[in-house]
Structure formats: C-alpha cells, structure tokens
Scaffold this motif. Structure first.
Motif, PDB file in Angstrom:
ATOM      1  N   MET A   1     -23.444  14.771   7.390  1.00  0.00           N
ATOM      2  CA  MET A   1     -22.441  14.997   8.442  1.00  0.00           C
ATOM      3  C   MET A   1     -21.033  14.709   7.931  1.00  0.00           C
ATOM      4  O   MET A   1     -20.844  13.884   7.025  1.00  0.00           O
ATOM      5  CB  MET A   1     -22.731  14.119   9.660  1.00  0.00           C
ATOM      6  N   VAL A   2     -20.058  15.386   8.547  1.00  0.00           N
ATOM      7  CA  VAL A   2     -18.652  15.158   8.237  1.00  0.00           C
ATOM      8  C   VAL A   2     -18.053  14.330   9.373  1.00  0.00           C
ATOM      9  O   VAL A   2     -18.221  14.671  10.549  1.00  0.00           O
ATOM     10  CB  VAL A   2     -17.878  16.478   8.088  1.00  0.00           C
ATOM     11  N   ILE A   3     -17.346  13.261   9.017  1.00  0.00           N
ATOM     12  CA  ILE A   3     -16.752  12.386  10.024  1.00  0.00           C
ATOM     13  C   ILE A   3     -15.234  12.538   9.961  1.00  0.00           C
ATOM     14  O   ILE A   3     -14.612  12.243   8.940  1.00  0.00           O
ATOM     15  CB  ILE A   3     -17.126  10.908   9.790  1.00  0.00           C
ATOM     16  N   PHE A   4     -14.653  13.017  11.060  1.00  0.00           N
ATOM     17  CA  PHE A   4     -13.203  13.121  11.174  1.00  0.00           C
ATOM     18  C   PHE A   4     -12.680  11.958  12.019  1.00  0.00           C
ATOM     19  O   PHE A   4     -13.330  11.540  12.981  1.00  0.00           O
ATOM     20  CB  PHE A   4     -12.803  14.437  11.840  1.00  0.00           C
ATOM     21  N   PHE A   5     -11.504  11.491  11.651  1.00  0.00           N
ATOM     22  CA  PHE A   5     -10.881  10.378  12.374  1.00  0.00           C
ATOM     23  C   PHE A   5      -9.505  10.781  12.895  1.00  0.00           C
ATOM     24  O   PHE A   5      -8.756  11.513  12.237  1.00  0.00           O
ATOM     25  CB  PHE A   5     -10.687   9.166  11.448  1.00  0.00           C
ATOM     26  N   ASP A   6      -9.168  10.268  14.060  1.00  0.00           N
ATOM     27  CA  ASP A   6      -7.799  10.228  14.542  1.00  0.00           C
ATOM     28  C   ASP A   6      -7.069   9.152  13.724  1.00  0.00           C
ATOM     29  O   ASP A   6      -7.713   8.354  13.031  1.00  0.00           O
ATOM     30  CB  ASP A   6      -7.818   9.880  16.033  1.00  0.00           C
ATOM     31  N   ILE A   7      -5.730   9.103  13.790  1.00  0.00           N
ATOM     32  CA  ILE A   7      -4.985   8.079  13.053  1.00  0.00           C
ATOM     33  C   ILE A   7      -4.464   6.982  13.972  1.00  0.00           C
ATOM     34  O   ILE A   7      -4.869   5.821  13.868  1.00  0.00           O
ATOM     35  CB  ILE A   7      -3.813   8.705  12.268  1.00  0.00           C
ATOM     36  N   ASP A   8      -3.555   7.337  14.880  1.00  0.00           N
ATOM     37  CA  ASP A   8      -2.861   6.331  15.682  1.00  0.00           C
ATOM     38  C   ASP A   8      -3.787   5.643  16.665  1.00  0.00           C
ATOM     39  O   ASP A   8      -4.471   6.293  17.473  1.00  0.00           O
ATOM     40  CB  ASP A   8      -1.693   6.970  16.434  1.00  0.00           C
ATOM     41  N   ASP A   9      -3.815   4.313  16.586  1.00  0.00           N
ATOM     42  CA  ASP A   9      -4.656   3.443  17.412  1.00  0.00           C
ATOM     43  C   ASP A   9      -6.145   3.643  17.153  1.00  0.00           C
ATOM     44  O   ASP A   9      -6.981   3.158  17.921  1.00  0.00           O
ATOM     45  CB  ASP A   9      -4.322   3.602  18.905  1.00  0.00           C
ATOM     46  N   THR A  10      -6.453   4.353  16.067  1.00  0.00           N
ATOM     47  CA  THR A  10      -7.824   4.444  15.581  1.00  0.00           C
ATOM     48  C   THR A  10      -7.922   3.776  14.217  1.00  0.00           C
ATOM     49  O   THR A  10      -8.732   2.866  14.012  1.00  0.00           O
ATOM     50  CB  THR A  10      -8.283   5.911  15.482  1.00  0.00           C
ATOM     51  N   LEU A  11      -7.086   4.225  13.287  1.00  0.00           N
ATOM     52  CA  LEU A  11      -7.006   3.617  11.954  1.00  0.00           C
ATOM     53  C   LEU A  11      -5.773   2.723  11.831  1.00  0.00           C
ATOM     54  O   LEU A  11      -5.838   1.636  11.264  1.00  0.00           O
ATOM     55  CB  LEU A  11      -6.960   4.703  10.881  1.00  0.00           C
TER      56      LEU A  11
ATOM     57  N   LEU B   1     -19.471   3.933   4.753  1.00  0.00           N
ATOM     58  CA  LEU B   1     -19.677   5.364   4.986  1.00  0.00           C
ATOM     59  C   LEU B   1     -19.440   6.189   3.725  1.00  0.00           C
ATOM     60  O   LEU B   1     -19.191   7.390   3.803  1.00  0.00           O
ATOM     61  CB  LEU B   1     -18.733   5.849   6.092  1.00  0.00           C
ATOM     62  N   ALA B   2     -19.551   5.563   2.578  1.00  0.00           N
ATOM     63  CA  ALA B   2     -19.207   6.223   1.314  1.00  0.00           C
ATOM     64  C   ALA B   2     -20.045   7.467   1.055  1.00  0.00           C
ATOM     65  O   ALA B   2     -19.606   8.378   0.327  1.00  0.00           O
ATOM     66  CB  ALA B   2     -19.352   5.237   0.160  1.00  0.00           C
ATOM     67  N   ALA B   3     -21.221   7.555   1.650  1.00  0.00           N
ATOM     68  CA  ALA B   3     -22.081   8.721   1.419  1.00  0.00           C
ATOM     69  C   ALA B   3     -21.665   9.931   2.254  1.00  0.00           C
ATOM     70  O   ALA B   3     -22.182  11.036   2.036  1.00  0.00           O
ATOM     71  CB  ALA B   3     -23.536   8.355   1.733  1.00  0.00           C
ATOM     72  N   HIS B   4     -20.745   9.749   3.178  1.00  0.00           N
ATOM     73  CA  HIS B   4     -20.323  10.826   4.072  1.00  0.00           C
ATOM     74  C   HIS B   4     -18.993  11.427   3.619  1.00  0.00           C
ATOM     75  O   HIS B   4     -18.160  10.760   3.001  1.00  0.00           O
ATOM     76  CB  HIS B   4     -20.164  10.305   5.504  1.00  0.00           C
ATOM     77  N   THR B   5     -18.782  12.686   3.966  1.00  0.00           N
ATOM     78  CA  THR B   5     -17.475  13.316   3.805  1.00  0.00           C
ATOM     79  C   THR B   5     -16.597  12.891   4.978  1.00  0.00           C
ATOM     80  O   THR B   5     -17.011  12.972   6.132  1.00  0.00           O
ATOM     81  CB  THR B   5     -17.600  14.848   3.797  1.00  0.00           C
ATOM     82  N   LEU B   6     -15.379  12.432   4.668  1.00  0.00           N
ATOM     83  CA  LEU B   6     -14.469  11.950   5.700  1.00  0.00           C
ATOM     84  C   LEU B   6     -13.247  12.856   5.778  1.00  0.00           C
ATOM     85  O   LEU B   6     -12.779  13.382   4.762  1.00  0.00           O
ATOM     86  CB  LEU B   6     -14.010  10.523   5.404  1.00  0.00           C
TER      87      LEU B   6
ATOM     88  N   LEU C   1     -14.733  -0.101  14.717  1.00  0.00           N
ATOM     89  CA  LEU C   1     -15.291   0.743  13.665  1.00  0.00           C
ATOM     90  C   LEU C   1     -16.454   0.087  12.929  1.00  0.00           C
ATOM     91  O   LEU C   1     -17.198   0.767  12.216  1.00  0.00           O
ATOM     92  CB  LEU C   1     -14.191   1.119  12.670  1.00  0.00           C
ATOM     93  N   GLY C   2     -16.628  -1.198  13.112  1.00  0.00           N
ATOM     94  CA  GLY C   2     -17.779  -1.870  12.514  1.00  0.00           C
ATOM     95  C   GLY C   2     -19.092  -1.329  13.030  1.00  0.00           C
ATOM     96  O   GLY C   2     -20.129  -1.448  12.360  1.00  0.00           O
ATOM     97  N   ASP C   3     -19.055  -0.719  14.212  1.00  0.00           N
ATOM     98  CA  ASP C   3     -20.271  -0.185  14.820  1.00  0.00           C
ATOM     99  C   ASP C   3     -20.551   1.258  14.394  1.00  0.00           C
ATOM    100  O   ASP C   3     -21.639   1.778  14.649  1.00  0.00           O
ATOM    101  CB  ASP C   3     -20.144  -0.253  16.348  1.00  0.00           C
ATOM    102  N   LEU C   4     -19.586   1.923  13.755  1.00  0.00           N
ATOM    103  CA  LEU C   4     -19.756   3.335  13.431  1.00  0.00           C
ATOM    104  C   LEU C   4     -20.862   3.600  12.404  1.00  0.00           C
ATOM    105  O   LEU C   4     -21.628   4.568  12.577  1.00  0.00           O
ATOM    106  CB  LEU C   4     -18.430   3.925  12.943  1.00  0.00           C
ATOM    107  N   PRO C   5     -21.015   2.812  11.332  1.00  0.00           N
ATOM    108  CA  PRO C   5     -22.123   3.080  10.393  1.00  0.00           C
ATOM    109  C   PRO C   5     -23.497   3.051  11.060  1.00  0.00           C
ATOM    110  O   PRO C   5     -24.379   3.856  10.718  1.00  0.00           O
ATOM    111  CB  PRO C   5     -21.978   1.964   9.359  1.00  0.00           C
ATOM    112  N   ARG C   6     -23.685   2.158  12.027  1.00  0.00           N
ATOM    113  CA  ARG C   6     -24.960   2.127  12.759  1.00  0.00           C
ATOM    114  C   ARG C   6     -25.163   3.419  13.541  1.00  0.00           C
ATOM    115  O   ARG C   6     -26.262   3.985  13.568  1.00  0.00           O
ATOM    116  CB  ARG C   6     -24.987   0.926  13.706  1.00  0.00           C
ATOM    117  N   VAL C   7     -24.091   3.878  14.188  1.00  0.00           N
ATOM    118  CA  VAL C   7     -24.165   5.128  14.937  1.00  0.00           C
ATOM    119  C   VAL C   7     -24.503   6.284  14.012  1.00  0.00           C
ATOM    120  O   VAL C   7     -25.353   7.131  14.324  1.00  0.00           O
ATOM    121  CB  VAL C   7     -22.833   5.395  15.673  1.00  0.00           C
ATOM    122  N   MET C   8     -23.874   6.340  12.851  1.00  0.00           N
ATOM    123  CA  MET C   8     -24.128   7.426  11.910  1.00  0.00           C
ATOM    124  C   MET C   8     -25.552   7.373  11.377  1.00  0.00           C
ATOM    125  O   MET C   8     -26.199   8.421  11.180  1.00  0.00           O
ATOM    126  CB  MET C   8     -23.129   7.366  10.764  1.00  0.00           C
ATOM    127  N   ALA C   9     -26.072   6.187  11.143  1.00  0.00           N
ATOM    128  CA  ALA C   9     -27.452   6.058  10.687  1.00  0.00           C
ATOM    129  C   ALA C   9     -28.413   6.572  11.744  1.00  0.00           C
ATOM    130  O   ALA C   9     -29.397   7.266  11.432  1.00  0.00           O
ATOM    131  CB  ALA C   9     -27.754   4.607  10.347  1.00  0.00           C
TER     132      ALA C   9
END
Length: 231
Positions: A1-11, A111-116, A215-223
């Motif tokens: 899967m490809v994971i896209f992120f917003d920037i402001d108030d996300t990263l 998330l190193a195995a995913h395309t970001l 974002l600490g919870d995102l790897p679990r969601v992706m798994a």
C-alpha cells in the motif's frame, strides 16, 4: 500500500507554530495594533483560515492572501509593498517555529516497507520548504500539492492525480490527515482508505473512517489492513 500524509497539524505542528509566530509578531508591532494579544492571535488565526481558503478556491493569488491577512489586522490602509514587508516579519517568526510532532520519525521508521507520499493543500514551494526544514523530504516518493494540480482537497480529482503519480489503484492508497471532512472523509469518497489523525479529541471516530490518536498507532493500522488484504 501507498501511504500519503497531510503536512500541517499532521506532520508539522502548525497550530503551535502559528500561535507562537502571531505572539511574536504582536510583540514586534504592538504599538501599531489596536487589539490585545489574545484578541490579535485569535483574529490572525481566523483571517489566515479565511484567506487561505480563498486562495485554495482560486479566488486570489498566494501573495494576495498574505496581504489580505495583514490588512485585516492593521487599522490603517497600506500599499502592497508595505503589506509584503510586514508579512515577511511574521513569516520569519513562523518558519523559526516549525517543529515536527515527536511521533513522526518513529512512525516513518516503522513504515519503512511502505511507499510514502505527501498530498497537501497549499503553496508548493512553502510546503516543500517545510519538509526540508523538518528533515523528512527524502522519506517521500512523491509530493502532491493543490497548487501544482490545480484543485484542492476535498475535490476527488487531487486524489486521482496522486494515484496516477504513484501508479496505484485508489484501493491501494491510504490517506492520513488531521481534518475529518477535508482529509479522511474526502479520501474515503475518492475510493481511498481514510485515516483521521485526531490528536485532540476522543479516540472513537465515525464508522466510515479509521481514527487514530497519534501516528504511533498508524503502523498497527497498516499491519491490520495488510492482513485483511491477504484474506
């Protein structure tokens, strides 16, 4: 899967950076401003949202939305050159306040195995500068901005454009952002998996999107999503 992120108030902790910069800007120009500091900060945040929305809708240029913000808080009329000069003072304070949330780099490492990728409403050069200052630009295969595409979230066309940029089907794309409607629900309506990063509210979100508190919870969601796709 490809994971896209917003920037402001996300990263990037945009709200804190904007608040700190507005306070410093007020201190710099307090003799010329009629408001008290709390009222000025609240007004600044309001007009920033208002005129950025107008820019994203194509109603004015990026420099013009900056000028409108300055004119909205100063009581006297001014030429474009003066408004630009004043905004550069604010911008210097704002850029000095840019910080990534502490959960960003640990999440990316897991998330190193995913395309970001990045999918962001905003001015291309400014958003690129944020990624560079935060030291994370190399983490992303593609950076998509509303200015480059010509449409802004929640328009589904920007999500379609991002899919084409990474040669992925919508069902293979995940979008993570801090705004329920503009980010998570808009992604869901475009056929993506929408993830609402709700840092300030209850962990339970609406059933049509996945909600995470950080974002600490995102790897679990992706798994979990990866396991479900293999079923």
């Amino acid at each position: 899967m490809v994971i896209f992120f917003d920037i402001d108030d996300t990263l990037l902790d945009h709200t804190s950076a904007e608040t700190q910069a507005a306070q410093q800007f007020y201190a710099h120009f307090r003799r010329r401003l009629p408001q008290c500091e709390p009222d000025f900060v609240a007004l600044w945040q309001h007009v920033a949202e208002q005129y950025m929305a107008a820019f994203l809708a194509g109603a004015m240029s990026f420099p013009e939305q900056r000028r409108r913000r300055i004119r909205a808080v100063f009581p006297t009329a001014m030429a474009d050159e003066e408004a630009d000069r004043l905004f550069r003072v604010y911008l210097a304070y704002y850029e000095q306040s840019w910080r990534a949330f502490p959960d960003v780099l640990p999440c990316f490492d897991r998330l190193a195995a995913h395309t970001l990728g990045i999918l962001s409403n905003g001015h291309t050069s400014q958003q690129a500068k944020k990624l560079e200052i935060l030291g994370i630009v190399a983490r992303f295969t593609v950076v998509v901005t509303s200015e480059a595409v010509g449409v802004a979230k929640p328009d589904p066309r920007i999500f379609t454009w991002a899919c084409h940029a990474v040669a992925a089907h919508p069902t293979q794309c995940v979008y993570v952002g801090d705004r329920l409607e503009t980010d998570a629900r808009a992604a869901h309506q475009a056929g993506w998996i929408g993830v609402w990063l709700n840092r300030t509210g209850p962990e339970m979100g609406p059933p049509d999107v996945i909600t995470i508190p950080d974002l600490g919870d995102l790897p679990r969601v992706m798994a979990k999503l990866g396991a479900e796709s293999e079923c």
